[in-house]
Design a protein around this motif. Structure first.
Motif, PDB file in Angstrom:
ATOM      1  N   PRO A  77       0.830  -1.220   0.000  1.00 56.12           N
ATOM      2  CA  PRO A  77       0.000   0.000   0.000  1.00 56.12           C
ATOM      3  C   PRO A  77       0.857   1.261   0.000  1.00 56.12           C
ATOM      4  CG  PRO A  77      -0.081  -1.084   2.143  1.00 56.12           C
ATOM      5  CD  PRO A  77       0.651  -1.998   1.230  1.00 56.12           C
ATOM      6  N   GLU A  78       2.030   1.188   0.620  1.00 51.40           N
ATOM      7  CA  GLU A  78       2.892   2.370   0.675  1.00 51.40           C
ATOM      8  C   GLU A  78       3.308   2.803  -0.728  1.00 51.40           C
ATOM      9  OE1 GLU A  78       4.042   4.594   2.946  1.00 51.40           O
ATOM     10  OE2 GLU A  78       2.412   3.702   4.098  1.00 51.40           O
ATOM     11  N   ASP A  79       3.673   1.796  -1.550  1.00 47.28           N
ATOM     12  CA  ASP A  79       4.103   2.118  -2.905  1.00 47.28           C
ATOM     13  C   ASP A  79       2.914   2.574  -3.751  1.00 47.28           C
ATOM     14  OD1 ASP A  79       6.608   1.320  -2.217  1.00 47.28           O
ATOM     15  OD2 ASP A  79       6.228  -0.764  -2.785  1.00 47.28           O
ATOM     16  N   ALA A  80       1.777   1.975  -3.511  1.00 45.39           N
ATOM     17  CA  ALA A  80       0.645   2.242  -4.376  1.00 45.39           C
ATOM     18  C   ALA A  80      -0.045   3.562  -4.037  1.00 45.39           C
ATOM     19  CB  ALA A  80      -0.349   1.086  -4.297  1.00 45.39           C
ATOM     20  N   PHE A  81      -0.185   3.817  -2.740  1.00 48.05           N
ATOM     21  CA  PHE A  81      -0.977   4.990  -2.375  1.00 48.05           C
ATOM     22  C   PHE A  81      -0.237   5.937  -1.444  1.00 48.05           C
ATOM     23  CE2 PHE A  81      -3.777   1.205  -2.512  1.00 48.05           C
ATOM     24  CZ  PHE A  81      -4.439   1.496  -3.683  1.00 48.05           C
ATOM     25  N   GLY A  82       1.074   5.694  -1.239  1.00 50.50           N
ATOM     26  CA  GLY A  82       1.829   6.379  -0.191  1.00 50.50           C
ATOM     27  C   GLY A  82       1.597   7.877  -0.098  1.00 50.50           C
TER      28      GLY A  82
END
Lengths: 805, 412
Positions: A77-82
């Protein structure tokens, strides 16, 4: 000279090698560290309705692309929506309370959306699920800007990876050749050989371990260990001039080790090469020290000499005889040290390293000459030089061929092996003069293992015209024989709990990754030790003993000849199984099993008086006691105490409730009428008055019901009670916890003739908070417990009758 | 539901087959046979277009089981085979051929002959190409059996002939056998393939009746026709034939030259080398050196004393005459990077000396010339030889020392 003798290409009786044990035996402790179960088809395929819909149209597999893509957003999730998440987190409210007025302008309440998502999750697999309008609205709103990863390229990558994984599941050629090698003893008759195998969590540690050949072979000392830079795919070994050369292939690196001839000498790494494309083959020359051949997926075939370096013999991304998409290449040595055989899925060619462009000839072609089937492809070629200097083995997914490089293209021998998976591993054990040569074939996914014997004739001609004429034709001797797979030992392991059994099944059923064999001569007794490596890094071994040919008996003795392997493992083997299991459960971080099942002190349940023998014990009483004793003696579980099968079910004497009930009788009576749980609640409830009130109520009810009670009703209720209890007892209660302590289900009625109950005064030491603490009773429950225990001391034999009864 | 039924039937067929296979691989022939009786039911709905349908499976597996089952007899085998022949028209000839092979391997020559003759007279519709080939094979095998009875009668006649007694009927029968055999054998060897047995028999027949021309023609065709697979045996037969008939050295050499080109590691290369060494022509002696060097390239020749002594003899001859040292140099050039490790390592010196003294002698001589007197192999062997006071090793040491300048010229 004209006396014709006809010898079949296949047949006769070979040497008799009988398995010495019931199943494969663990040879090394289980590969350390937590093991990740390998990918299963269920992990990448669509399940349920959609799969059926997708498969209705076409026959191919439906890969679950959306799930995998979804996994990315969940896992990263960090990479996708960070950063967007950080930007927005002030404007998204996830709490339950209402938004304050001033915040309402800039904040959205997302709780309802979350709940919708949760509900969606709960309805997964339901064919009638529809997207909630709220979700639809949100995804429309955010589809284009919420995530930062460009969706197109990401989807491409996921798709590509999915296809790769699926192709690997269908057929994975990377372990071709096998990652297990046996370095035989230095001189014949010696008992100290060496096993080379990979291990570690990522299978990137290379071990050289001394092995003493005995009845059950065992390792000696600790292994020489090397940490490598990638997963070890293949370990190949050959002995030249008394020294062993071991080649190790991982995807992008190949290395070579030298193991000197002296016993106990340490292996030395010689050289490592790096390849830009994954290597698919590494073979070690049996002719020249420090010479190997390497192939890569780019279609390159190289001769690698430790002293002079790499010499590229061929670089051709196209296959040789017809088009095939597989980039797999293989190469091996031939009778001439400068000539290499070079294979792809369509056939084999021989190349002269001195002039690779000019000097080459076709050794094997998938096609009509060899009588190949449609779709047949080369899976594993192997040089059989140790048996006959000019013979080669070629296996395909259907058949096995023996070829002579002096008479190329026409197989000397062909046999349909009928293995369920293509054989990726082969091992040759040459036989001496007058003996058969043994070939072991192993498959990866199905763990199949076959032992074949063949013989090379000279100056004999065979009845089949397609064999190579009068010189060096060969014969497959005797029927091929199936050996134990690693997974076959599962049935001989001690019984496990279901989930552990499942894990074990998965572990033992992992695809095989290598195969090696050692011939052991112990005077007249010969035996064959077959080692098997699994992808989880476990090494198993099995022993076959050679039954020397006895003079053929004229009687029907041969019916006894095909001895089935022993049905049960020997005690020594069983011990190995137990040790292996123990090490496995320890290594995988599972909680160690308690040494004893949890026990319950009977002191806490009954007083001595209650347990004392009644003055005139009934027969039922005696029986109950006897069964109890027997169960205790067997170490069984009292709760699961089933009535003895032999004993007919005796009708129970009717229950006649006594007016005045002591606590024990009350409890047992409650249990009898199946509302024991309620009784317990009442007993432990805080409010004493309430409890007493309830008791009175109940007693009244009982009094009223006294007339109705019949035998059949009590009997059925007792049965249901028992089954409920046995379900309950699966979670072992700890003594003194406030939960209901398990009770002995009885066969008969409560002992009516027991002396009037006078509950024991609670042990003062028992009630002290210190003792409760050290018994692990949490603080907030100590009071409850004390209250409860105090009840026993109060001795309320006769609660005052409510007025008006 | 019929679809479901079909699926289940297919599935149970597969399961049954895997049981049979499992039993066979564990040598439980009885169990396999029992499952086999169930599997026969699968014939009922055999619509498969697979490579190997159930009827073929039953034939192959049944044969295998009957071969190993302890209670099977030849009678049972024959009746099974007869059933299999009626099971599939396309397979009839194949089954007949395999049946005949089985009878032959069990020594039942007459029964096999009968089976083959029966199969030969079988006709069914139009013949396909495969059936045509199979029919040729059946005829060829019958021809082969005719040949065997011919040679039996020939032997009887020869024995009786010594007694001065002639049996006309035997002789007639023998000639009829010859005719039958010759016709069929001649046919099969026209088809490209490996027909070593048939060619040998046919040539034997022709030679007996004095038709050397035809025999030679057949052998040449078999060896040189490019449609046939490259077969070293064909050249060997030709060479043996030429040698038997006292052909000229030149034709023998040319036959062996081709064999050398195809299979440099053939056993006949030693004969070839001796033949060439004796030759007066320089070119041939040069070829001889090439032949023996090439043979010793192969792993199978590593410990062949005969070959090493051939090489040692020729090398010694060249060195003493000091002519054509460049021949050795040329041969050595392409091998200098791998022969020392392949043939002349210290490990091999030790082992050869222990296991085969004369091998180590021959090899040491070659090593001493091509690698000099300081090479490991020569040093070790000559040292051991001198220590053991073996005369020829002392002479060898002197010889190599004397010709040490040769090494410089070869290596330079």
């Amino acid at each position: 000279q004209t006396e014709a003798t006809f010898v079949p290409r296949r047949g006769g009786t070979g040497e008799s090698w009988e398995p010495a044990d019931a199943a494969a035996v663990p040879f090394l402790p289980p590969n350390a560290s937590c093991w990740i179960p390998s990918l299963m088809p269920e992990d990448v395929l669509y399940r349920g309705v959609l799969r059926r819909k997708l498969q209705a149209g076409k026959s191919g597999a439906a890969l679950d692309f959306t799930k995998q893509l979804g996994n990315f957003f969940v896992d990263h999730p960090e990479d996708a929506f960070g950063s967007l998440g950080q930007l927005l987190h002030k404007n998204f409210y996830l709490g339950n309370s209402k938004l304050r007025r001033e915040a309402r302008d800039s904040t959205i309440r997302m709780t309802a959306l979350r709940e919708e998502i949760d509900r969606l999750e709960a309805r997964r697999g339901c064919p009638r699920k529809h997207l909630a309008p709220r979700l639809r609205w949100f995804s429309h709103l955010c589809r284009d800007w919420l995530f930062e990863v460009p969706l197109g390229p990401l989807a491409d990558c996921v798709h590509e990876e999915l296809l790769l994984q699926w192709a690997g599941l269908l057929f994975d050629d990377s372990p071709t050749g096998g990652a297990l090698a046996w370095l035989p003893p230095k001189d014949m008759g010696a008992r100290l050989g060496r096993l080379v195998y990979p291990g570690g969590q990522a299978m990137n540690h290379l071990y050289f371990h001394d092995v003493v050949l005995e009845e059950l072979p065992r390792t000696r000392g600790s292994p020489a260990q090397f940490e490598l830079n990638g997963r070890i795919r293949q370990v190949a070994a050959a002995r030249v001039d008394g020294e062993d050369f071991v080649g190790v292939r991982s995807d992008y690196h190949c290395g070579v080790w030298r193991v000197p001839g002296r016993t106990g000498a340490a292996p030395t790494p010689l050289q490592v090469i790096r390849t830009s494309m994954p290597a698919s083959c590494l073979t070690v020359s049996p002719h020249l020290p420090g010479e190997l051949s390497v192939c890569t997926h780019s279609g390159a075939v190289c001769l690698w000499n430790v002293e002079t370096g790499l010499q590229r013999l061929r670089h051709d991304p196209q296959t040789m005889f017809f088009r095939d998409h597989s980039p797999w290449r293989w190469s091996d040595f031939t009778a001439h040290p400068r000539v290499l055989s070079c294979a792809d899925r369509t056939g084999l060619q021989c190349l002269d390293a001195r002039a690779p462009e000019r000097c080459h000839f076709d050794l094997f072609k998938v096609g009509e000459e060899a009588g190949c089937q449609q779709g047949e492809r080369v899976v594993l070629p192997m040089y059989l030089g140790r048996a006959h200097p000019s013979q080669h083995l070629v296996t395909t997914q259907f058949s096995l061929y023996v070829l002579d490089e002096r008479l190329p293209l026409v197989p000397m021998l062909k046999w349909a092996h009928m293995m369920k998976a293509p054989p990726l591993f082969a091992h040759l054990m040459p036989g001496g003069p007058g003996r058969t040569h043994k070939v072991l074939l192993g498959a990866s996914h199905t763990q199949e293992l076959l032992l074949l014997q063949y013989r090379v004739f000279t100056n004999q001609f065979l009845t089949c015209p397609s064999t190579g004429g009068s010189r060096s034709a060969c014969q497959l001797v005797g029927p091929p024989q199936k050996l134990h797979s690693i997974a076959s030992c599962l049935q001989h392991l001690p019984v496990q709990l279901p989930h552990r059994h499942h894990l074990l099944q998965q572990r033992l059923g992992t695809p095989a990754a290598g195969l090696a064999a050692a011939l052991q001569e112990d005077g007249p007794q010969e035996s064959l030790l077959v080692f098997q490596l699994s992808e989880a890094g476990d090494v198993f071994c099995q022993r076959l003993t050679h039954k020397a040919a006895q003079p053929p008996m004229p009687t029907a003795e041969d019916e006894a000849a095909p001895q089935p392997s022993p049905a049960v493992p020997s005690p020594a083997t069983a011990l190995r199984y137990r040790r292996w299991l123990k090490a496995l459960s320890k290594g995988c971080g599972e909680p160690p099993q308690p040494a004893r099942p949890p026990t319950l002190s009977q002191k806490r349940l009954f007083t001595r008086k209650e347990l004392a023998l009644p003055a005139d014990p009934s027969t039922l009483h005696g029986q109950a006691r006897q069964q109890l004793r027997q169960t205790m003696w067997e170490g069984g579980c009292i709760q699961r105490w089933a009535p003895l099968a032999s004993q007919p079910c005796t009708p129970l004497p009717p229950v006649e409730p006594v007016g005045e009930l002591d606590p024990l009788s009350a409890r047992l009576t409650a249990a009898w009428s199946a509302d024991w749980g309620q009784w317990w609640e009442e007993r432990t409830s805080f409010n004493m008055a309430q409890r007493q009130q309830a008791l009175r109520e109940r007693r009244r009810r009982q009094k009223r019901a006294r007339g109705r009670r019949s035998l059949s009703a009590s009997f059925t209720s007792s049965l249901t009670y028992q089954s409920e209890l046995s379900e309950l007892s699966d979670t072992a209660p700890t003594p003194l916890s406030p939960g209901p302590p398990p009770v002995l289900p009885r066969e008969g009625s409560p002992p009516r003739s027991s002396p009037p109950a006078s509950p024991p005064p609670p042990d003062e030491a028992l009630l002290s908070s210190q003792s409760l603490r050290c018994r692990g009773v949490p603080q907030e429950r100590r009071k409850t417990l004390r209250d409860y225990l105090a009840l026993w001391a109060e001795d309320p034999p006769e609660p005052p009758e409510p007025p008006g009864s | 539901s019929s679809h479901k039924h079909k699926l289940n039937f297919k599935k149970s067929k597969e399961v049954c087959l895997s049981y049979i296979q499992d039993a066979m691989l564990q040598k439980q022939w009885k169990r396999a046979a029992e499952f086999m009786t169930f599997y026969a039911e699968s014939l009922e709905k055999d619509f498969s277009t697979a490579y190997m349908g159930p009827s073929e499976m039953i034939w192959r597996i049944g044969t295998e089981i009957l071969c190993y089952h302890s209670h099977s007899s030849m009678k049972q085998f024959n009746s099974f085979m007869e059933q299999m022949k009626t099971l599939g028209v396309k397979r009839y000839l194949k089954v007949c051929l395999e049946h005949a092979f089985h009878l032959l391997c069990n020594g039942l020559i007459d029964e096999a002959y009968q089976t083959l003759s029966l199969a030969e007279s079988w006709r069914f519709g139009e013949q396909t190409a495969i059936q045509d080939k199979e029919m040729k094979l059946i005829q060829a095998y019958r021809g082969l059996l005719d040949y065997y009875s011919w040679s039996k009668q020939k032997n009887i006649l020869l024995e009786h002939g010594q007694d001065g007694f002639e049996d006309l009927s035997v002789e007639q029968e023998m000639h009829s056998c010859f005719r039958k055999a010759a016709v069929n054998l001649k046919e099969i060897i026209k088809v490209p393939g490996v027909w070593d047995v048939f060619v040998k028999c046919y040539v034997d027949l022709l030679e007996f009746y004095g038709d050397h021309e035809e025999a030679c023609q057949v052998l040449k065709e078999y060896a040189y026709n490019s449609k046939f697979p490259s077969n070293p045996n064909a050249h060997v037969y030709l060479y043996q034939f030429l040698k038997r008939h006292g052909e000229s050295k030149k034709s023998l050499i040319s036959a062996l030259k081709i064999l050398h080109d195809i299979v440099p590691s053939h056993e006949l290369m030693i004969d070839f080398n001796t033949m060439l060494q004796k030759s007066k022509k320089r070119k041939k002696r040069r070829l001889g050196l090439e032949v023996i060097f090439a043979a010793l390239d192969y792993a199978g020749w590593k410990e062949n004393v005969k070959a090493w002594s051939c090489l040692a003899r020729q090398v010694k001859q060249i060195v003493t005459s000091e002519k054509h040292l460049d021949w050795i140099k040329q041969e050595w050039n392409s091998r200098r990077d791998w022969w020392p490790a392949f043939h002349f390592s210290r490990y091999l010196a030790k082992r050869n000396w222990q296991e085969n003294e004369s091998l180590s002698y021959e090899k040491a001589l070659v090593a001493g010339i091509v690698l000099g007197k300081d090479c490991k192999y020569f040093k070790y062997v000559s040292h051991q030889g001198c220590k053991a006071q073996v005369k020829r090793f002392q002479i060898l040491k002197k010889f190599v020392n004397k010709h040490s300048p040769v090494y410089l010229r070869i290596s330079g």
